[in-house]
Design a protein around this motif. Sequence first.
Motif, PDB file in Angstrom:
ATOM      1  N   ALA A   1      34.799  42.931  32.492  1.00 23.24           N
ATOM      2  CA  ALA A   1      35.804  43.909  32.064  1.00 23.24           C
ATOM      3  C   ALA A   1      36.418  44.613  33.276  1.00 23.24           C
ATOM      4  O   ALA A   1      37.639  44.803  33.353  1.00 23.24           O
ATOM      5  N   TRP A   2      35.576  44.980  34.231  1.00 24.65           N
ATOM      6  CA  TRP A   2      36.070  45.686  35.423  1.00 24.65           C
ATOM      7  C   TRP A   2      36.961  44.779  36.271  1.00 24.65           C
ATOM      8  O   TRP A   2      38.027  45.195  36.737  1.00 24.65           O
ATOM      9  N   LEU A   3      36.540  43.519  36.456  1.00 23.29           N
ATOM     10  CA  LEU A   3      37.346  42.584  37.238  1.00 23.29           C
ATOM     11  C   LEU A   3      38.658  42.252  36.532  1.00 23.29           C
ATOM     12  O   LEU A   3      39.689  42.047  37.179  1.00 23.29           O
ATOM     13  N   GLY A   4      38.602  42.210  35.186  1.00 20.56           N
ATOM     14  CA  GLY A   4      39.830  41.982  34.430  1.00 20.56           C
ATOM     15  C   GLY A   4      40.827  43.099  34.650  1.00 20.56           C
ATOM     16  O   GLY A   4      42.036  42.857  34.800  1.00 20.56           O
ATOM     17  N   MET A   5      40.339  44.347  34.702  1.00 20.60           N
ATOM     18  CA  MET A   5      41.215  45.493  34.972  1.00 20.60           C
ATOM     19  C   MET A   5      41.824  45.408  36.366  1.00 20.60           C
ATOM     20  O   MET A   5      42.925  45.896  36.613  1.00 20.60           O
ATOM     21  N   LYS A   6      41.107  44.755  37.292  1.00 16.76           N
ATOM     22  CA  LYS A   6      41.588  44.619  38.670  1.00 16.76           C
ATOM     23  C   LYS A   6      42.479  43.382  38.848  1.00 16.76           C
ATOM     24  O   LYS A   6      42.962  43.108  39.950  1.00 16.76           O
ATOM     25  N   GLY A   7      42.679  42.625  37.770  1.00 15.70           N
ATOM     26  CA  GLY A   7      43.573  41.474  37.835  1.00 15.70           C
ATOM     27  C   GLY A   7      42.979  40.215  38.443  1.00 15.70           C
ATOM     28  O   GLY A   7      43.722  39.329  38.893  1.00 15.70           O
ATOM     29  N   VAL A   8      41.663  40.098  38.461  1.00 17.51           N
ATOM     30  CA  VAL A   8      41.008  38.916  39.038  1.00 17.51           C
ATOM     31  C   VAL A   8      41.020  37.770  38.024  1.00 17.51           C
ATOM     32  O   VAL A   8      40.640  37.950  36.865  1.00 17.51           O
ATOM     33  N   ARG A   9      41.437  36.596  38.462  1.00 18.76           N
ATOM     34  CA  ARG A   9      41.442  35.416  37.602  1.00 18.76           C
ATOM     35  C   ARG A   9      40.137  34.644  37.735  1.00 18.76           C
ATOM     36  O   ARG A   9      39.525  34.629  38.796  1.00 18.76           O
ATOM     37  N   ASN A  10      39.725  34.012  36.666  1.00 17.80           N
ATOM     38  CA  ASN A  10      38.476  33.229  36.636  1.00 17.80           C
ATOM     39  C   ASN A  10      37.287  34.020  37.177  1.00 17.80           C
ATOM     40  O   ASN A  10      36.532  33.535  38.038  1.00 17.80           O
ATOM     41  N   PRO A  11      37.062  35.233  36.698  1.00 21.60           N
ATOM     42  CA  PRO A  11      35.975  36.048  37.250  1.00 21.60           C
ATOM     43  C   PRO A  11      34.586  35.474  36.987  1.00 21.60           C
ATOM     44  O   PRO A  11      33.675  35.692  37.786  1.00 21.60           O
ATOM     45  N   GLU A  12      34.416  34.712  35.883  1.00 19.52           N
ATOM     46  CA  GLU A  12      33.090  34.153  35.584  1.00 19.52           C
ATOM     47  C   GLU A  12      32.613  33.248  36.716  1.00 19.52           C
ATOM     48  O   GLU A  12      31.464  33.330  37.157  1.00 19.52           O
ATOM     49  N   GLN A  13      33.497  32.378  37.187  1.00 19.40           N
ATOM     50  CA  GLN A  13      33.141  31.440  38.243  1.00 19.40           C
ATOM     51  C   GLN A  13      32.815  32.175  39.539  1.00 19.40           C
ATOM     52  O   GLN A  13      31.851  31.844  40.242  1.00 19.40           O
ATOM     53  N   GLN A  14      33.607  33.179  39.852  1.00 22.22           N
ATOM     54  CA  GLN A  14      33.400  33.905  41.099  1.00 22.22           C
ATOM     55  C   GLN A  14      32.136  34.771  41.042  1.00 22.22           C
ATOM     56  O   GLN A  14      31.423  34.909  42.037  1.00 22.22           O
ATOM     57  N   LEU A  15      31.845  35.331  39.872  1.00 22.46           N
ATOM     58  CA  LEU A  15      30.617  36.104  39.713  1.00 22.46           C
ATOM     59  C   LEU A  15      29.400  35.213  39.895  1.00 22.46           C
ATOM     60  O   LEU A  15      28.393  35.626  40.489  1.00 22.46           O
ATOM     61  N   ALA A  16      29.472  34.001  39.391  1.00 26.21           N
ATOM     62  CA  ALA A  16      28.347  33.072  39.547  1.00 26.21           C
ATOM     63  C   ALA A  16      28.114  32.775  41.023  1.00 26.21           C
ATOM     64  O   ALA A  16      26.969  32.768  41.497  1.00 26.21           O
ATOM     65  N   TYR A  17      29.196  32.546  41.763  1.00 27.46           N
ATOM     66  CA  TYR A  17      29.063  32.207  43.181  1.00 27.46           C
ATOM     67  C   TYR A  17      28.506  33.372  43.990  1.00 27.46           C
ATOM     68  O   TYR A  17      27.723  33.177  44.927  1.00 27.46           O
ATOM     69  N   LEU A  18      28.913  34.606  43.637  1.00 28.58           N
ATOM     70  CA  LEU A  18      28.478  35.791  44.388  1.00 28.58           C
ATOM     71  C   LEU A  18      27.360  36.541  43.670  1.00 28.58           C
ATOM     72  O   LEU A  18      27.180  37.745  43.860  1.00 28.58           O
ATOM     73  N   GLU A  19      26.629  35.835  42.848  1.00 21.92           N
ATOM     74  CA  GLU A  19      25.391  36.330  42.236  1.00 21.92           C
ATOM     75  C   GLU A  19      25.560  37.650  41.498  1.00 21.92           C
ATOM     76  O   GLU A  19      24.769  38.585  41.624  1.00 21.92           O
ATOM     77  N   GLY A  20      26.657  37.729  40.717  1.00 22.00           N
ATOM     78  CA  GLY A  20      26.837  38.856  39.814  1.00 22.00           C
ATOM     79  C   GLY A  20      27.387  40.118  40.429  1.00 22.00           C
ATOM     80  O   GLY A  20      27.340  41.180  39.796  1.00 22.00           O
ATOM     81  N   SER A  21      27.922  40.056  41.643  1.00 28.19           N
ATOM     82  CA  SER A  21      28.455  41.261  42.287  1.00 28.19           C
ATOM     83  C   SER A  21      29.969  41.347  42.118  1.00 28.19           C
ATOM     84  O   SER A  21      30.722  40.674  42.834  1.00 28.19           O
ATOM     85  N   PRO A  22      30.454  42.158  41.174  1.00 27.61           N
ATOM     86  CA  PRO A  22      31.911  42.263  40.971  1.00 27.61           C
ATOM     87  C   PRO A  22      32.627  42.871  42.166  1.00 27.61           C
ATOM     88  O   PRO A  22      33.788  42.557  42.425  1.00 27.61           O
ATOM     89  N   ILE A  23      31.949  43.743  42.926  1.00 26.02           N
ATOM     90  CA  ILE A  23      32.583  44.368  44.081  1.00 26.02           C
ATOM     91  C   ILE A  23      32.840  43.324  45.164  1.00 26.02           C
ATOM     92  O   ILE A  23      33.897  43.297  45.797  1.00 26.02           O
ATOM     93  N   LYS A  24      31.872  42.437  45.384  1.00 24.22           N
ATOM     94  CA  LYS A  24      32.076  41.351  46.353  1.00 24.22           C
ATOM     95  C   LYS A  24      33.180  40.424  45.890  1.00 24.22           C
ATOM     96  O   LYS A  24      33.988  39.949  46.695  1.00 24.22           O
ATOM     97  N   VAL A  25      33.212  40.138  44.596  1.00 23.56           N
ATOM     98  CA  VAL A  25      34.259  39.262  44.060  1.00 23.56           C
ATOM     99  C   VAL A  25      35.631  39.831  44.386  1.00 23.56           C
ATOM    100  O   VAL A  25      36.528  39.125  44.858  1.00 23.56           O
ATOM    101  N   LEU A  26      35.812  41.121  44.139  1.00 29.23           N
ATOM    102  CA  LEU A  26      37.118  41.743  44.376  1.00 29.23           C
ATOM    103  C   LEU A  26      37.484  41.742  45.852  1.00 29.23           C
ATOM    104  O   LEU A  26      38.634  41.499  46.216  1.00 29.23           O
ATOM    105  N   SER A  27      36.515  41.987  46.717  1.00 24.46           N
ATOM    106  CA  SER A  27      36.801  42.098  48.148  1.00 24.46           C
ATOM    107  C   SER A  27      36.969  40.744  48.832  1.00 24.46           C
ATOM    108  O   SER A  27      37.481  40.679  49.947  1.00 24.46           O
TER     109      SER A  27
END
Length: 336
Positions: free
Chosen positions: A193-219
């Motif tokens: 939900a938070w990554l969706g608000m930040k406009g990140v596409r395909n957040p599920e895949q990126q969260l898996a790669y970065l072990e569940g860290s939405p802040i790392k995904v965004l940065s």
Amino acid sequence: MNKDYEIYPWQDKLWQNLNQGRQKMHHAFLMHGRAGIGKYDFALSFSQALLCRNRDDRGYACNECPSCRWFNDESHPDFRLISPEQETGAEEDASPAKKTKKKTQISVAQIRDLGDFLNLSSHQTSGLKIVLINPAEALNQASANALLKMLEEPAPGVIFILIAHQLQRLLPTITSRCRKVSMPVPDMQQALAWLGMKGVRNPEQQLAYLEGSPIKVLSEQAQFEQLSEVWKHLALGRKMEPQTAAPILIASSVETGVIAVQKWLYDIVTVKLGQQARYHLQHARALQALADKVNLGRVFDLQKKANELRKLAAHPLNHELQMESLLVEYTKAFQA
């Protein structure tokens, strides 16, 4: 210090709990939890709120009073941030790459220099002063012992806030003198939900790669574009051309490239053993095709070599050649 810190949705309950106990404020807090969940931003917000002269009903800083302006300008006289220093080379003719070296430890001098700060009177009527140490694991033996003395005999009106990713690396005598605060980890729904608000596409895949860290995904959005090219090459298996792939893998940094290889190898082994990929959900078919042809013994050898290369990432070696050598071995791990 970054002025764009925030309280994340998964931290709301903790914020409320800490603010309810302001009347019995401990002299030292140890905020611990895995990397990438917002501990530092939370600690900064908490520090600013403690120093704020006009907090709102929920305990948030007003961002308008003189204290908040000082804090946002990184000039608050009652706040100290202690983190590993930057070490500058003495030679004027040193190359730019050699002039500044990132230090990994907090020195004993940094801690001892707090002496004057602790003994001075606060600049505000609240009488409060705050020392934020990030990360606490960066304390070496000498600086940890110096800090311990300050925690054992705390100066009036001083609050220490320590941030730690790995609690077990701290001296037990330090942890025992702090109020331990286990920082919450966002669940998948909160993170998406938070990554969706930040406009990140395909957040599920990126969260898996970065072990569940939405802040790392965004940065690390730019890095994911680079990784997409990396994965295309790794998916070729035996047909990959190491000379072409090596510079792409180390384009961001050697460590980033090695981690990409390590995670890819981990998923190949995982799929080979009949389990679901952990890091690369979108490449399940490619990983299965590679797992069907892979020699596990060679993969285990590759993992050892990747670990060695990662340790050498900061050394002045020919990293492209080192990565190319690793990728040559990678291609040999698959049957024709």
